[in-house]
Write an enzyme that holds these catalytic residues in place. Structure first.
Site, PDB file in Angstrom:
ATOM      1  N   CYS A 136      30.262  34.341  34.489  1.00 32.23           N
ATOM      2  CA  CYS A 136      30.493  35.629  33.803  1.00 32.23           C
ATOM      3  C   CYS A 136      29.662  35.652  32.512  1.00 32.23           C
ATOM      4  O   CYS A 136      29.845  34.804  31.645  1.00 32.23           O
ATOM      5  CB  CYS A 136      31.973  35.807  33.496  1.00 32.23           C
ATOM      6  SG  CYS A 136      32.264  37.339  32.566  1.00 32.23           S
ATOM      7  N   CYS A 194      30.123  37.665  39.066  1.00 34.85           N
ATOM      8  CA  CYS A 194      31.137  36.737  39.579  1.00 34.85           C
ATOM      9  C   CYS A 194      31.170  36.756  41.102  1.00 34.85           C
ATOM     10  O   CYS A 194      31.439  35.738  41.747  1.00 34.85           O
ATOM     11  CB  CYS A 194      32.510  37.040  38.991  1.00 34.85           C
ATOM     12  SG  CYS A 194      33.142  38.677  39.358  1.00 34.85           S
ATOM     13  N   CYS A 207      32.645  31.131  39.641  1.00 35.72           N
ATOM     14  CA  CYS A 207      32.606  32.454  39.008  1.00 35.72           C
ATOM     15  C   CYS A 207      32.940  32.406  37.520  1.00 35.72           C
ATOM     16  O   CYS A 207      32.529  33.297  36.764  1.00 35.72           O
ATOM     17  CB  CYS A 207      33.564  33.405  39.723  1.00 35.72           C
ATOM     18  SG  CYS A 207      35.239  32.752  39.877  1.00 35.72           S
ATOM     19  N   CYS A 219      29.039  45.196  36.895  1.00 37.79           N
ATOM     20  CA  CYS A 219      28.502  43.832  36.906  1.00 37.79           C
ATOM     21  C   CYS A 219      29.014  43.158  38.170  1.00 37.79           C
ATOM     22  O   CYS A 219      30.190  43.283  38.506  1.00 37.79           O
ATOM     23  CB  CYS A 219      29.017  43.102  35.672  1.00 37.79           C
ATOM     24  SG  CYS A 219      28.630  41.355  35.608  1.00 37.79           S
ATOM     25  N   CYS A 267      39.999  29.330  47.489  1.00 32.71           N
ATOM     26  CA  CYS A 267      39.002  29.008  46.449  1.00 32.71           C
ATOM     27  C   CYS A 267      38.875  27.485  46.335  1.00 32.71           C
ATOM     28  O   CYS A 267      37.810  26.971  45.988  1.00 32.71           O
ATOM     29  CB  CYS A 267      39.425  29.567  45.087  1.00 32.71           C
ATOM     30  SG  CYS A 267      39.119  31.328  44.872  1.00 32.71           S
ATOM     31  N   ASP A 303      42.318  53.588  44.692  1.00 33.18           N
ATOM     32  CA  ASP A 303      42.023  53.440  43.275  1.00 33.18           C
ATOM     33  C   ASP A 303      42.424  54.710  42.515  1.00 33.18           C
ATOM     34  O   ASP A 303      41.746  55.113  41.582  1.00 33.18           O
ATOM     35  CB  ASP A 303      40.508  53.177  43.130  1.00 33.18           C
ATOM     36  CG  ASP A 303      40.131  52.720  41.732  1.00 33.18           C
ATOM     37  OD1 ASP A 303      40.991  52.192  41.034  1.00 33.18           O
ATOM     38  OD2 ASP A 303      38.958  52.912  41.336  1.00 33.18           O
ATOM     39  N   CYS A 359      29.802  33.692  44.221  1.00 35.84           N
ATOM     40  CA  CYS A 359      30.914  33.228  45.061  1.00 35.84           C
ATOM     41  C   CYS A 359      30.392  32.774  46.426  1.00 35.84           C
ATOM     42  O   CYS A 359      29.744  33.546  47.144  1.00 35.84           O
ATOM     43  CB  CYS A 359      31.943  34.346  45.239  1.00 35.84           C
ATOM     44  SG  CYS A 359      33.332  33.822  46.269  1.00 35.84           S
ATOM     45  N   CYS A 393      36.661  25.110  43.728  1.00 38.65           N
ATOM     46  CA  CYS A 393      35.514  25.884  43.215  1.00 38.65           C
ATOM     47  C   CYS A 393      35.919  26.641  41.946  1.00 38.65           C
ATOM     48  O   CYS A 393      37.028  27.164  41.840  1.00 38.65           O
ATOM     49  CB  CYS A 393      35.057  26.878  44.277  1.00 38.65           C
ATOM     50  SG  CYS A 393      33.750  27.974  43.713  1.00 38.65           S
ATOM     51  N   CYS A 409      34.815  42.222  29.618  1.00 33.36           N
ATOM     52  CA  CYS A 409      34.268  42.415  30.975  1.00 33.36           C
ATOM     53  C   CYS A 409      33.205  43.525  30.976  1.00 33.36           C
ATOM     54  O   CYS A 409      33.454  44.643  30.522  1.00 33.36           O
ATOM     55  CB  CYS A 409      35.415  42.766  31.931  1.00 33.36           C
ATOM     56  SG  CYS A 409      34.856  43.191  33.577  1.00 33.36           S
TER      57      CYS A 409
END
Ligand code: SF4
Length: 356
Positions: free
Chosen positions: A207, A253, A203, A250, A197, A143, A257, A200, A223
């Site tokens: 949010c 989401c 998520c 947060c 996924c 990151d 899952c 589905c 977000c």
């Protein structure tokens, strides 16, 4: 003396790398090739829609993001690693959200900042490789540079990018950090992880601020992770109520899952909560002076947002808490001596208690 590359058994080396990674505490590693063109197209569409808010750095470095060989010349393959961070013994995030007088902190930020820890582990892994094959051209990332971590992880077989944009591993869910070693070794690439996924969409409506505007499309301007961490200015008023008691990031989401029923417990004791951040009153945090904030968040990712954003986030959360005289008093007492930006949020918070 360096081992000539033609004498290296890369298939065996891959197995060894995986073994060394496990010994270092990584949950998994995989190998990606350098073709990130699909991810680059997705990024450019996202930028065109201006979903990046004021994260102008997403524009910088141009194609280097999806051309690893431009970022680090000589790169031939990428080792992608994942490190579990969830301490499954802590109070669940759902409980934190339900207790509105207390703080809800994104699970990844409860303990030690992962950046340095991850980079140190990656360097150790690179050194082990170097020890086996001779001098190695490499750079490690976590990151920390224009690196498309999620797309690389997907190509390396560590998981697929879910509709919420996080990487999901079919055996471990999504609560893990990613790190990369760009290397000049021609390691054979792994098979990309297929998409699971299915139909589905859990998520997307989960949010709180509607930031998942379409599958795989996150509007950072809405977000909560962006608003409470990256954003150093005002939080738009129309989004403040939906933030609830989320004072740093947060996880909603990820929480809904279904794949996170497979969450693996972290092996890193350093990721366990500090300062009781999994179970602490908002008022106690709001009471911290700047000096206390800096001391108590030493080595934590939370320190990066700075005291102003910290106070701002707490003011919003206190505005959303159940009305209590102590909250009104604490907010009122802070009105003097804060920046105009923080003051605006405190005034908003006070309005929430006087209007009801
Ligand atoms: S909640 Fe459903 S749609 Fe969203 S990432 Fe998980 S599996 Fe995919």
């Amino acid at each position: 003396m360096n081992t000539p590359q033609q004498q290296i058994d890369y298939t065996k080396l891959k197995t060894d790398i995986s073994q060394w990674a496990t010994e270092l505490g990584f949950a998994q590693v995989g190998i990606s090739d350098l073709d990130l063109s699909e991810a680059g197209e997705h990024l450019n569409r996202w930028l065109e829609k201006e979903y990046y808010a004021d994260m102008d750095y997403m524009h910088k470095h141009g194609a280097k993001r999806y051309h690893p060989e431009m970022l680090v010349p000589g790169t031939l393959s990428i080792i992608s690693a994942r490190l579990n961070y969830m301490d499954t013994d802590v109070k669940p995030y759902q409980t934190a959200l339900a207790e509105t007088q207390k703080a809800a902190v994104s699970r990844y930020a409860l303990g030690r900042d992962y950046h340095k820890l991850m980079r140190n582990k990656l360097k150790k892994l690179a050194q082990k490789i170097e020890h086996a094959v001779g001098e190695l051209g490499f750079r490690v990332f976590s990151d920390s540079a224009p690196v498309m971590e999620k797309a690389i992880a997907e190509k390396a077989g560590l998981g697929w990018i879910g509709k919420h944009s996080n990487v999901i591993n079919p055996k471990a869910g999504s609560y893990f950090f990613l790190g990369e070693i760009y290397t000049d070794l021609p390691l054979p690439a792994d098979e990309p992880q297929s998409f699971h996924c299915g139909s589905c969409t859990a998520c997307i409506p989960a949010c709180p601020t509607g930031a998942i505007v379409a599958p795989f499309q996150i509007d950072a301007r809405r977000c909560i992770s962006y608003l409470t961490i990256e954003n150093h200015g005002v939080i738009p008023e129309h989004l403040r109520s939906a933030i609830g008691n989320r004072i740093y990031g947060c996880d909603d989401c990820q929480m809904v899952c279904p794949w996170n029923k497979f969450t693996e417990k972290t092996q890193e004791a350093d990721f366990s909560p500090r300062q009781n951040l999994d179970d602490i009153e908002l008022l106690e945090l709001f009471d911290w002076t700047e000096k206390e904030f800096l001391a108590k968040t030493e080595g934590s990712p939370i320190r990066r947002i700075g005291y102003q954003s910290w106070q701002r986030n707490l003011a919003v959360a206190l505005g959303n808490a159940r009305t209590e005289p102590a909250i009104v008093e604490a907010l009122t007492n802070k009105l003097d001596g804060v920046s105009d930006m923080v003051k605006e949020h405190i005034e908003w918070a006070l309005q929430q208690h006087t209007q009801n």
